[in-house]
Design a protein around this motif. Structure first.
Motif, PDB file in Angstrom:
ATOM      1  N   SER A  14       0.700  -1.082   0.057  1.00 27.42           N
ATOM      2  CA  SER A  14      -0.044   0.321  -0.267  1.00 27.42           C
ATOM      3  C   SER A  14       0.867   0.986   0.174  1.00 27.42           C
ATOM      4  CB  SER A  14      -0.746  -0.210   1.157  1.00 27.42           C
ATOM      5  OG  SER A  14      -1.685  -1.230   1.596  1.00 27.42           O
ATOM      6  N   LEU A  15       0.974   1.829  -0.478  1.00 27.49           N
ATOM      7  CA  LEU A  15       1.116   3.387  -1.031  1.00 27.49           C
ATOM      8  C   LEU A  15       0.496   4.531  -0.442  1.00 27.49           C
ATOM      9  CD1 LEU A  15       2.597   2.279  -4.502  1.00 27.49           C
ATOM     10  CD2 LEU A  15       3.826   2.055  -2.135  1.00 27.49           C
ATOM     11  N   LEU A  16       1.824   5.859   0.079  1.00 31.51           N
ATOM     12  CA  LEU A  16       1.086   6.848   0.400  1.00 31.51           C
ATOM     13  C   LEU A  16       2.046   7.714  -1.203  1.00 31.51           C
ATOM     14  CD1 LEU A  16       0.071   9.420   2.133  1.00 31.51           C
ATOM     15  CD2 LEU A  16       2.178   9.431   2.999  1.00 31.51           C
ATOM     16  N   LEU A  17       1.024   8.660  -2.120  1.00 28.74           N
ATOM     17  CA  LEU A  17       2.325   9.233  -2.772  1.00 28.74           C
ATOM     18  C   LEU A  17       2.423  10.152  -2.718  1.00 28.74           C
ATOM     19  CD1 LEU A  17       0.936   7.669  -5.790  1.00 28.74           C
ATOM     20  CD2 LEU A  17       2.739   6.843  -4.334  1.00 28.74           C
ATOM     21  N   TYR A  18       3.718  11.664  -2.945  1.00 31.93           N
ATOM     22  CA  TYR A  18       4.011  12.607  -3.073  1.00 31.93           C
ATOM     23  C   TYR A  18       4.347  12.978  -4.181  1.00 31.93           C
ATOM     24  CZ  TYR A  18       8.736  11.448  -1.412  1.00 31.93           C
ATOM     25  OH  TYR A  18      10.403  11.207  -2.537  1.00 31.93           O
ATOM     26  N   THR A  45      13.421  20.499  -2.108  1.00 27.81           N
ATOM     27  CA  THR A  45      14.283  18.446  -1.908  1.00 27.81           C
ATOM     28  C   THR A  45      13.368  18.347  -0.884  1.00 27.81           C
ATOM     29  OG1 THR A  45      15.571  20.664  -0.253  1.00 27.81           O
ATOM     30  CG2 THR A  45      16.365  19.989  -2.268  1.00 27.81           C
ATOM     31  N   THR A  46      12.684  19.739   0.547  1.00 27.65           N
ATOM     32  CA  THR A  46      11.351  19.096   1.393  1.00 27.65           C
ATOM     33  C   THR A  46       9.844  19.838   0.965  1.00 27.65           C
ATOM     34  OG1 THR A  46      12.036  21.715   2.153  1.00 27.65           O
ATOM     35  CG2 THR A  46      13.484  20.079   2.576  1.00 27.65           C
ATOM     36  N   GLU A  47       9.632  20.797   0.071  1.00 30.26           N
ATOM     37  CA  GLU A  47       8.471  20.905   0.032  1.00 30.26           C
ATOM     38  C   GLU A  47       7.956  20.019  -0.894  1.00 30.26           C
ATOM     39  OE1 GLU A  47       7.832  24.854  -1.426  1.00 30.26           O
ATOM     40  OE2 GLU A  47       9.022  26.033   0.386  1.00 30.26           O
ATOM     41  N   LYS A  48       6.875  19.965  -0.589  1.00 32.30           N
ATOM     42  CA  LYS A  48       6.260  18.252  -0.757  1.00 32.30           C
ATOM     43  C   LYS A  48       4.669  17.884  -0.723  1.00 32.30           C
ATOM     44  CE  LYS A  48       9.501  15.326   0.844  1.00 32.30           C
ATOM     45  NZ  LYS A  48       9.497  13.831   1.084  1.00 32.30           N
ATOM     46  N   VAL A  49       3.703  17.854  -2.067  1.00 28.23           N
ATOM     47  CA  VAL A  49       2.507  17.465  -1.968  1.00 28.23           C
ATOM     48  C   VAL A  49       2.724  15.968  -2.263  1.00 28.23           C
ATOM     49  CG1 VAL A  49      -0.028  17.594  -3.320  1.00 28.23           C
ATOM     50  CG2 VAL A  49       1.854  19.872  -3.009  1.00 28.23           C
ATOM     51  N   ASP A 103       0.544  25.354   1.060  1.00 27.07           N
ATOM     52  CA  ASP A 103       0.857  26.901   1.655  1.00 27.07           C
ATOM     53  C   ASP A 103       1.673  26.477   2.889  1.00 27.07           C
ATOM     54  OD1 ASP A 103      -1.211  26.396   2.937  1.00 27.07           O
ATOM     55  OD2 ASP A 103      -2.947  26.355   1.306  1.00 27.07           O
ATOM     56  N   LEU A 104       1.592  27.965   3.360  1.00 27.06           N
ATOM     57  CA  LEU A 104       2.153  28.202   4.582  1.00 27.06           C
ATOM     58  C   LEU A 104       1.445  28.359   5.154  1.00 27.06           C
ATOM     59  CD1 LEU A 104       4.052  31.509   2.978  1.00 27.06           C
ATOM     60  CD2 LEU A 104       5.301  28.969   3.170  1.00 27.06           C
ATOM     61  N   THR A 105       0.279  27.527   6.050  1.00 28.93           N
ATOM     62  CA  THR A 105      -0.575  27.235   6.704  1.00 28.93           C
ATOM     63  C   THR A 105      -0.798  25.822   7.014  1.00 28.93           C
ATOM     64  OG1 THR A 105      -2.401  27.727   5.221  1.00 28.93           O
ATOM     65  CG2 THR A 105      -1.842  29.546   5.972  1.00 28.93           C
ATOM     66  N   THR A 106       0.327  25.118   6.310  1.00 28.44           N
ATOM     67  CA  THR A 106      -0.690  24.166   6.450  1.00 28.44           C
ATOM     68  C   THR A 106       1.010  22.915   7.046  1.00 28.44           C
ATOM     69  OG1 THR A 106      -1.990  23.595   3.923  1.00 28.44           O
ATOM     70  CG2 THR A 106      -1.144  21.683   4.870  1.00 28.44           C
ATOM     71  N   HIS A 107       0.819  22.283   7.656  1.00 34.89           N
ATOM     72  CA  HIS A 107       2.379  21.165   7.918  1.00 34.89           C
ATOM     73  C   HIS A 107       1.624  20.212   7.745  1.00 34.89           C
ATOM     74  CE1 HIS A 107       6.143  20.437   9.755  1.00 34.89           C
ATOM     75  NE2 HIS A 107       5.454  19.661  10.457  1.00 34.89           N
TER      76      HIS A 107
END
Length: 238
Positions: A75-79, A86-90, A107-111
């Motif tokens: 089972s996979l979680l994709l990004y 290098t670090t920012e992903k959806v 966006d900047l409000t989502t971690h």
């Protein structure tokens, strides 16, 4: 209501100082209206810039997940990396009993955090914090001034069992090709080994021989799969 007070203060100020003839009336009506005007304007500015009358309210939701893509082995979680960051992903995920995939906000409000859990099912925990009015009086006062649920921050935590893997979209495509080749190899291997077993022991039926071979292949699958996933993670994520 704040807009009505603002308009009343403005009209009263104009009428009081320009239309009334008596000096005392001008100062009473105009002065009171100016005070209302200043207070209403201050409240609007304070609400807009400092969120007067509001407080942070956090809502937590939990969403069970299934694999983002169909894979017979894992089972996979994709990004998807944002451009070549290098670090920012959806992250791309799929809730249980849904065919449409969803993704986290860029966006900047989502971690976003991905962690391993001891549970058997994958879940996404979302903690959303928004501004909300402290009580009905404040809401009534600013009822016609626009958005009243401004997002402050959003925390999303993916809790994945050990048998899940996290790959980029590109890496998952590579893994899918390898899994297809692995499945074809297993089918060929199974047919060959079934023949070998029945040749060595003619008393075995085709079903019995196939069951033995399947058990052997199933014992080998975890190590082969772990190797494939490690190779997939070493592929380019772009």
């Amino acid at each position: 209501m704040i807009l009505i007070l603002l308009m009343l203060g403005l009209l009263g100020f104009i009428v009081g100082f320009l239309a009334l003839k008596h000096r005392a009336q001008r100062w009473i009506v105009g002065g009171a209206s100016l005070l209302i005007l200043v207070m209403a304007a201050s409240l609007m500015i304070g609400n807009d810039t400092q969120h007067w009358g509001m407080q942070p309210v956090t809502k937590t939701t939990t969403t069970p997940l299934q694999s983002a893509v169909k894979n017979d082995y894992v089972s996979l979680l994709l990004y998807q990396p944002i451009k070549h960051a290098t670090t920012e992903k959806v992250y791309v995920y799929r809730p249980v009993n849904q065919t449409k995939r969803q993704h986290t906000a860029a966006d900047l409000t989502t971690h976003v955090t991905v962690q391993t859990s001891k549970a058997n099912t994958a879940v996404l925990t979302t903690k959303t914090t928004r501004w909300a009015y402290r009580n009905a009086a404040w809401r009534w006062l600013f009822s016609a001034t626009g958005n009243h649920t401004t997002l402050i921050k959003r925390r999303q935590i993916f809790s994945l069992p050990n048998h899940w893997a996290t790959l980029s979209v590109s890496q998952a495509q590579w893994l899918a090709k390898q899994a297809k080749a692995l499945k074809a190899t297993e089918q060929t291997t199974m047919a060959t080994k079934v023949k070998q077993l029945r040749s060595a022991d003619p008393s075995l039926s085709a079903t019995q021989a196939k069951a033995q071979v399947e058990r052997q292949l199933n014992q080998q699958t975890p190590s082969v799969l772990a190797k494939l996933i490690k190779q997939a993670q070493q592929q380019s994520k772009y």
